[in-house]
Design a protein around this motif. Structure first.
Motif, PDB file in Angstrom:
ATOM      1  N   LEU A 280      38.842  31.771  34.664  1.00 25.53           N
ATOM      2  CA  LEU A 280      40.043  30.985  34.819  1.00 25.53           C
ATOM      3  C   LEU A 280      41.051  30.560  36.291  1.00 25.53           C
ATOM      4  N   LYS A 281      40.775  32.256  36.909  1.00 26.48           N
ATOM      5  CA  LYS A 281      41.750  32.161  37.923  1.00 26.48           C
ATOM      6  C   LYS A 281      40.018  31.492  38.937  1.00 26.48           C
ATOM      7  N   ALA A 282      39.095  31.511  38.741  1.00 29.35           N
ATOM      8  CA  ALA A 282      38.268  30.990  39.442  1.00 29.35           C
ATOM      9  C   ALA A 282      38.742  29.683  40.277  1.00 29.35           C
ATOM     10  N   PRO A 283      38.428  28.885  41.722  1.00 28.64           N
ATOM     11  CA  PRO A 283      38.235  27.517  41.757  1.00 28.64           C
ATOM     12  C   PRO A 283      37.942  26.686  40.263  1.00 28.64           C
ATOM     13  N   LYS A 284      38.239  25.693  40.172  1.00 25.16           N
ATOM     14  CA  LYS A 284      37.281  24.480  40.386  1.00 25.16           C
ATOM     15  C   LYS A 284      36.718  24.197  40.684  1.00 25.16           C
ATOM     16  N   GLY A 285      35.054  23.648  39.835  1.00 35.33           N
ATOM     17  CA  GLY A 285      34.219  23.307  40.469  1.00 35.33           C
ATOM     18  C   GLY A 285      33.086  24.414  40.881  1.00 35.33           C
ATOM     19  N   SER A 286      33.569  25.945  40.836  1.00 36.47           N
ATOM     20  CA  SER A 286      32.743  27.683  41.077  1.00 36.47           C
ATOM     21  C   SER A 286      31.744  27.420  40.061  1.00 36.47           C
ATOM     22  N   LEU A 287      30.938  28.204  40.505  1.00 38.00           N
ATOM     23  CA  LEU A 287      29.494  28.690  39.555  1.00 38.00           C
ATOM     24  C   LEU A 287      29.806  30.229  39.648  1.00 38.00           C
ATOM     25  N   VAL A 288      29.200  30.082  37.991  1.00 34.94           N
ATOM     26  CA  VAL A 288      29.280  31.570  37.515  1.00 34.94           C
ATOM     27  C   VAL A 288      27.802  32.343  37.507  1.00 34.94           C
ATOM     28  N   GLU A 289      27.630  33.046  38.115  1.00 37.38           N
ATOM     29  CA  GLU A 289      26.407  33.962  38.114  1.00 37.38           C
ATOM     30  C   GLU A 289      26.266  34.979  37.753  1.00 37.38           C
ATOM     31  N   ASP A 290      25.299  35.023  36.620  1.00 34.40           N
ATOM     32  CA  ASP A 290      25.286  36.402  35.569  1.00 34.40           C
ATOM     33  C   ASP A 290      24.280  37.421  36.332  1.00 34.40           C
ATOM     34  N   THR A 291      24.822  38.295  36.391  1.00 29.85           N
ATOM     35  CA  THR A 291      24.001  39.541  37.168  1.00 29.85           C
ATOM     36  C   THR A 291      23.888  40.749  35.726  1.00 29.85           C
ATOM     37  N   GLU A 292      23.018  41.445  36.222  1.00 26.95           N
ATOM     38  CA  GLU A 292      23.026  42.572  35.411  1.00 26.95           C
ATOM     39  C   GLU A 292      24.196  44.108  35.558  1.00 26.95           C
ATOM     40  N   VAL A 293      24.807  43.584  36.727  1.00 28.35           N
ATOM     41  CA  VAL A 293      26.412  44.702  37.109  1.00 28.35           C
ATOM     42  C   VAL A 293      27.305  43.869  36.325  1.00 28.35           C
TER      43      VAL A 293
ATOM     44  N   ILE B 216      32.251  33.737  46.571  1.00 30.10           N
ATOM     45  CA  ILE B 216      33.585  33.735  47.440  1.00 30.10           C
ATOM     46  C   ILE B 216      33.882  35.320  46.134  1.00 30.10           C
ATOM     47  N   ARG B 217      32.971  35.295  45.377  1.00 28.69           N
ATOM     48  CA  ARG B 217      33.516  36.882  44.612  1.00 28.69           C
ATOM     49  C   ARG B 217      32.380  37.554  43.286  1.00 28.69           C
ATOM     50  N   SER B 218      32.494  38.545  43.801  1.00 32.68           N
ATOM     51  CA  SER B 218      31.179  40.020  43.035  1.00 32.68           C
ATOM     52  C   SER B 218      32.375  40.666  42.782  1.00 32.68           C
ATOM     53  N   VAL B 219      31.468  40.689  41.552  1.00 35.24           N
ATOM     54  CA  VAL B 219      32.211  41.914  40.711  1.00 35.24           C
ATOM     55  C   VAL B 219      30.866  42.825  39.554  1.00 35.24           C
ATOM     56  N   ASP B 220      31.286  43.684  39.753  1.00 39.02           N
ATOM     57  CA  ASP B 220      30.315  44.451  39.117  1.00 39.02           C
ATOM     58  C   ASP B 220      31.062  45.522  38.570  1.00 39.02           C
ATOM     59  N   ILE B 221      31.259  45.442  36.923  1.00 38.64           N
ATOM     60  CA  ILE B 221      32.275  45.912  35.801  1.00 38.64           C
ATOM     61  C   ILE B 221      30.604  46.893  35.626  1.00 38.64           C
ATOM     62  N   LEU B 222      29.574  46.664  35.571  1.00 37.68           N
ATOM     63  CA  LEU B 222      29.134  48.407  34.838  1.00 37.68           C
ATOM     64  C   LEU B 222      28.999  49.820  35.814  1.00 37.68           C
ATOM     65  N   ASN B 223      29.433  49.410  37.395  1.00 37.57           N
ATOM     66  CA  ASN B 223      29.188  50.681  38.056  1.00 37.57           C
ATOM     67  C   ASN B 223      30.730  50.929  38.522  1.00 37.57           C
ATOM     68  N   ASP B 224      31.807  50.416  37.884  1.00 31.60           N
ATOM     69  CA  ASP B 224      33.295  50.330  38.404  1.00 31.60           C
ATOM     70  C   ASP B 224      33.931  51.020  37.486  1.00 31.60           C
ATOM     71  N   LYS B 225      34.255  52.266  37.768  1.00 35.05           N
ATOM     72  CA  LYS B 225      35.070  53.196  37.048  1.00 35.05           C
ATOM     73  C   LYS B 225      36.438  53.221  36.426  1.00 35.05           C
ATOM     74  N   LYS B 226      36.962  52.141  37.610  1.00 37.72           N
ATOM     75  CA  LYS B 226      37.801  52.145  37.240  1.00 37.72           C
ATOM     76  C   LYS B 226      38.364  50.398  36.526  1.00 37.72           C
ATOM     77  N   SER B 227      37.490  50.100  36.756  1.00 39.20           N
ATOM     78  CA  SER B 227      37.463  49.019  35.620  1.00 39.20           C
ATOM     79  C   SER B 227      37.210  48.995  33.985  1.00 39.20           C
ATOM     80  N   ILE B 228      36.599  49.946  34.149  1.00 37.90           N
ATOM     81  CA  ILE B 228      35.670  50.798  32.740  1.00 37.90           C
ATOM     82  C   ILE B 228      37.011  51.416  31.682  1.00 37.90           C
ATOM     83  N   LEU B 229      38.139  52.219  32.631  1.00 37.43           N
ATOM     84  CA  LEU B 229      38.844  52.930  32.173  1.00 37.43           C
ATOM     85  C   LEU B 229      40.195  51.573  31.871  1.00 37.43           C
ATOM     86  N   ARG B 230      39.991  50.642  32.375  1.00 40.54           N
ATOM     87  CA  ARG B 230      41.219  50.002  32.622  1.00 40.54           C
ATOM     88  C   ARG B 230      41.309  48.829  31.267  1.00 40.54           C
ATOM     89  N   LEU B 231      39.306  48.597  30.931  1.00 39.12           N
ATOM     90  CA  LEU B 231      39.309  47.771  30.066  1.00 39.12           C
ATOM     91  C   LEU B 231      39.193  48.918  28.630  1.00 39.12           C
TER      92      LEU B 231
END
Length: 181
Positions: free
Chosen positions: A162-175, A4-19
């Motif tokens: 916290l925003k993810a729907p109840k019952g969701s699973l979180v998969e860790d990825t390399e990014v 339902i959602r994929s977050v690539d923090i490692l390659n997202d320059k805008k997200s890194i800047l925001r963080l």
């Protein structure tokens, strides 16, 4: 389960800047918080000054904290997924150190523990060390503030969990992380 959602923090320059911007705000916030903590309980040493030796020591301790922080993530990855492999890395250009367990899936609660464990355990340990006289107040203020502000990425994961729907699973990825429901 469907992605339902994929977050690539490692390659997202805008997200890194925001963080990084959030980290600056957190530096101020946590400095004020930890300064308040040191004024609530009387300490043996009330000075907030640094000697050159303390500055060198706190620099070494900062790098050690980064390693310990990522090791704590690794331990919690293994606790919740004993067969999962844990990878550690650092990207100096992006200013990111990380632990990852690519392909491992966790409940929202488990991933929250994985994300928050270093902040909670290190903050608690530094505070106990300060109040027991093992750590100088100035060192405590620097280390606790720096570490807490550096947890901005972990706080971001908590926000997403916290925003993810109840019952969701979180998969860790390399990014980053993926959410399934």
């Amino acid at each position: 389960m469907k992605l339902i959602r994929s977050v690539d923090i490692l390659n997202d320059k805008k997200s890194i800047l925001r963080l990084n911007i959030v980290s600056i705000f957190l530096l101020v916030l946590f400095f004020l918080l930890f300064l308040t903590v040191t004024t609530i309980i009387p300490l043996k040493e009330s000075s907030i000054t640094f000697s050159v030796m303390q500055l060198l020591l706190v620099t070494a301790e900062t790098f050690l904290l980064i390693v310990i922080h990522e090791l704590i993530h690794g331990v919690f990855f293994r606790v919740f997924s004993p067969k999962g492999k844990v990878k550690f890395g650092i990207n100096i250009k992006k200013g990111i150190a990380y632990a990852a367990s690519p392909g491992s899936k966790y409940s929202r609660g488990q991933f929250a523990w994985i994300s928050m464990a270093p902040f909670v355990l290190i903050t608690l340990s530094l505070t106990i060390a300060c109040f027991s006289g093992i750590l100088f107040v100035g060192s405590y203020l620097f280390l606790a503030t720096f570490h807490a502000a550096a947890c901005a990425g972990d706080f971001y994961w908590i926000y997403l969990v916290l925003k993810a729907p109840k019952g969701s699973l979180v998969e860790d990825t390399e990014v980053g992380i993926n959410f399934y429901h």
